[in-house]
Each structure stands twice: as structure tokens, then as C-alpha cells.
Design a protein around this motif. Structure first.
Motif, PDB file in Angstrom:
ATOM      1  N   UNK A   1     -18.859  33.275   9.767  1.00 34.96           N
ATOM      2  CA  UNK A   1     -18.279  32.847   8.496  1.00 34.96           C
ATOM      3  C   UNK A   1     -16.871  32.295   8.713  1.00 34.96           C
ATOM      4  N   UNK A   2     -16.088  32.980   9.537  1.00 34.66           N
ATOM      5  CA  UNK A   2     -14.746  32.485   9.864  1.00 34.66           C
ATOM      6  C   UNK A   2     -14.828  31.153  10.586  1.00 34.66           C
ATOM      7  N   UNK A   3     -15.789  31.004  11.498  1.00 23.93           N
ATOM      8  CA  UNK A   3     -15.964  29.726  12.200  1.00 23.93           C
ATOM      9  C   UNK A   3     -16.229  28.594  11.213  1.00 23.93           C
ATOM     10  N   UNK A   4     -17.041  28.859  10.198  1.00 28.28           N
ATOM     11  CA  UNK A   4     -17.330  27.814   9.207  1.00 28.28           C
ATOM     12  C   UNK A   4     -16.079  27.438   8.424  1.00 28.28           C
ATOM     13  N   UNK A   5     -15.255  28.444   8.114  1.00 23.19           N
ATOM     14  CA  UNK A   5     -14.001  28.162   7.407  1.00 23.19           C
ATOM     15  C   UNK A   5     -13.094  27.290   8.273  1.00 23.19           C
ATOM     16  N   UNK A   6     -12.971  27.634   9.541  1.00 24.00           N
ATOM     17  CA  UNK A   6     -12.116  26.869  10.440  1.00 24.00           C
ATOM     18  C   UNK A   6     -12.679  25.467  10.679  1.00 24.00           C
ATOM     19  N   UNK A   7     -14.005  25.357  10.758  1.00 25.81           N
ATOM     20  CA  UNK A   7     -14.622  24.038  10.927  1.00 25.81           C
ATOM     21  C   UNK A   7     -14.355  23.159   9.706  1.00 25.81           C
ATOM     22  N   UNK A   8     -14.391  23.763   8.531  1.00 21.83           N
ATOM     23  CA  UNK A   8     -14.123  23.002   7.307  1.00 21.83           C
ATOM     24  C   UNK A   8     -12.715  22.421   7.330  1.00 21.83           C
ATOM     25  N   UNK A   9     -11.763  23.223   7.802  1.00 26.52           N
ATOM     26  CA  UNK A   9     -10.382  22.738   7.895  1.00 26.52           C
ATOM     27  C   UNK A   9     -10.273  21.625   8.936  1.00 26.52           C
ATOM     28  N   UNK A  10     -10.869  21.833  10.102  1.00 28.23           N
ATOM     29  CA  UNK A  10     -10.782  20.842  11.170  1.00 28.23           C
ATOM     30  C   UNK A  10     -11.442  19.525  10.789  1.00 28.23           C
ATOM     31  N   UNK A  11     -12.490  19.611   9.967  1.00 27.22           N
ATOM     32  CA  UNK A  11     -13.253  18.413   9.617  1.00 27.22           C
ATOM     33  C   UNK A  11     -12.932  17.901   8.222  1.00 27.22           C
ATOM     34  N   UNK A  12     -11.841  18.352   7.650  1.00 31.22           N
ATOM     35  CA  UNK A  12     -11.451  17.928   6.306  1.00 31.22           C
ATOM     36  C   UNK A  12     -11.155  16.432   6.311  1.00 31.22           C
ATOM     37  N   UNK A  13     -12.055  15.652   5.711  1.00 33.76           N
ATOM     38  CA  UNK A  13     -11.881  14.193   5.737  1.00 33.76           C
ATOM     39  C   UNK A  13     -10.763  13.718   4.814  1.00 33.76           C
ATOM     40  N   UNK A  14     -10.280  14.592   3.936  1.00 35.76           N
ATOM     41  CA  UNK A  14      -9.210  14.189   3.021  1.00 35.76           C
ATOM     42  C   UNK A  14      -7.841  14.544   3.547  1.00 35.76           C
ATOM     43  N   UNK A  15      -7.764  15.154   4.744  1.00 39.99           N
ATOM     44  CA  UNK A  15      -6.493  15.647   5.223  1.00 39.99           C
ATOM     45  C   UNK A  15      -5.483  14.538   5.505  1.00 39.99           C
ATOM     46  N   UNK A  16      -5.989  13.368   5.810  1.00 41.12           N
ATOM     47  CA  UNK A  16      -5.086  12.267   6.090  1.00 41.12           C
ATOM     48  C   UNK A  16      -4.543  11.637   4.808  1.00 41.12           C
TER      49      UNK A  16
END
Length: 208
Positions: free
Chosen positions: A193-208
Motif C-alpha cells: 500500500x505504501x509502495x502504491x502511494x509512493x508510485x502515485x507521487x513519482x508518477x504524478x503527471x500534474x507535478x510539472x
């Protein structure tokens, strides 16, 4: 990038002598609880006279604050390693796995008692709340490094992510040992579950 922490300043971490006393009274504190363990009980567990014990810890609230500060120093060192690594997110996963699979098992009972005391005593609640705020800020620092965002923006965007990770680690630590042993897959489920949370942050397409 350096670690970011809240503006407030906590008291200094316990010195070597105080830290040794905290180790000595640990079992008594867990067994009798915050309210049940008297200062006389704790002094006896530390092998000290009550008067001498009071020189190091004038109250049980001071003991809680010292435990929180010692843990904060350990956490800060861990996060400094994370943020200084070539792969902060990968190193964070390693640190969180160690906390879930090892540290929580060792310290869970103590922190369960401390958190219970925090619900009854404002002084304890403040110390615990400040520790949690620092940890959330450290997580936001990692998320800022991973996404290339300013710290304030990462804190705003991923603050709930950091809180959820903290809650899961805390909940795992407070689980009764018998309950945890009944489901050996619990730790891995939490980590996935933590991995999915971290993956969501790493792959956040709106972060830029």
C-alpha cells in the motif's frame, strides 16, 4: 536538498546518561502504563534514588518529551540518509520496510502507551504532535526532491499522502503482537500500500 522541519524547536535530545535511564525504565513503563508507573517505580527500575531520578526527569511528561526527542533524532538521521542518496524514493522504501518489519515490533508497545497518554494529557499530546509534524515535513522534503517541486508545494500537494503513510506505520506499531502474528502477510500488505502511494507521487503527471 536539506531536511525541512516545522518552525517550532523541540527541546534538546537526551544525553547519554538520560538515554540509558530511558532504556532502563522502558519495561516498567510498558508494563504499568503512563498512569500506573509512579516516579518511584521508574526510579527503582533505573537503579536510582527517587531524588536522583528527579534530577534527570522532573516529571513523567519530561520522560515522554525525552523519548520523543530521542526518536526524532533517530528519524532525522534516517531521513538525512534518504535525502542524500542517489535514489531518495528507493531509499525511503528501504527505511519504511525496516520500520514496518523491525522497529514497529520493538517500539510499538511503548508508543501505544504514549499515544494513549496523549489523549488524556495535553502536555504529552503536544510532544507527540510535534514529533509527527516533523516526520511529515521530512516526508514532504523527500517528495519535493523526487518531483522537483518546491518544498511548500510538495507539502501542500502530498501532505495527505505523508499523513497516510505515518498513520499506517503507527497503526502497525500499536497492533498487539498476537494479532500481528496471526496474519504474517500484514506487513507486506502495508508495504504494498505504501509502495502504491509512493508510485502515485513519482508518477504524478500534474507535478510539472
Amino acid at each position: 536538498m536539506t531536511l525541512q522541519s516545522p518552525d517550532f524547536r523541540l527541546q534538546a535530545a537526551p544525553d547519554a546518561r538520560q538515554s540509558g535511564i530511558l532504556d532502563a525504565i522502558r519495561a516498567s513503563f510498558i508494563e504499568k502504563g503512563f498512569d500506573g508507573a509512579s516516579m518511584q517505580d521508574l526510579a527503582r527500575a533505573a537503579g536510582m534514588s527517587v531524588g536522583n531520578f528527579y534530577r534527570y526527569f522532573p516529571s513523567k511528561d519530561a520522560i515522554i518529551a525525552a523519548i520523543a526527542m530521542r526518536d526524532l533524532a533517530d528519524v532525522e538521521a534516517e531521513f538525512a540518509t534518504v535525502i542524500g542518496s542517489d535514489d531518495p524514493l528507493g531509499m525511503l522504501r528501504v527505511v519504511l520496510r525496516r520500520y514496518i518489519c523491525e522497529t514497529c515490533r520493538a517500539d510499538g508497545a511503548l508508543w501505544a502507551e504514549i499515544n494513549a497518554a496523549g489523549r488524556r494529557r495535553p502536555e504529552v499530546s503536544v510532544a507527540v504532535g510535534q514529533l509527527e509534524s516533523c516526520i511529515r515535513s521530512y516526508l514532504a522534503t523527500v517528495f519535493a526532491a523526487v518531483t522537483g517541486q518546491p518544498f511548500a508545494e510538495a507539502q501542500r500537494r502530498y501532505g495527505s499522502h505523508a499523513l497516510l503513510i505515518l498513520m499506517m506505520v503507527q497503526a502497525r506499531g500499536m497492533l498487539m503482537p498476537e494479532a500481528a502474528s496471526e496474519d504474517r502477510g500484514l506487513d507486506e500488505l502495508i508495504l504494498r500500500t505504501i509502495d502504491r502511494i509512493l508510485d502515485e507521487i513519482a508518477n504524478d503527471t500534474s507535478k510539472a
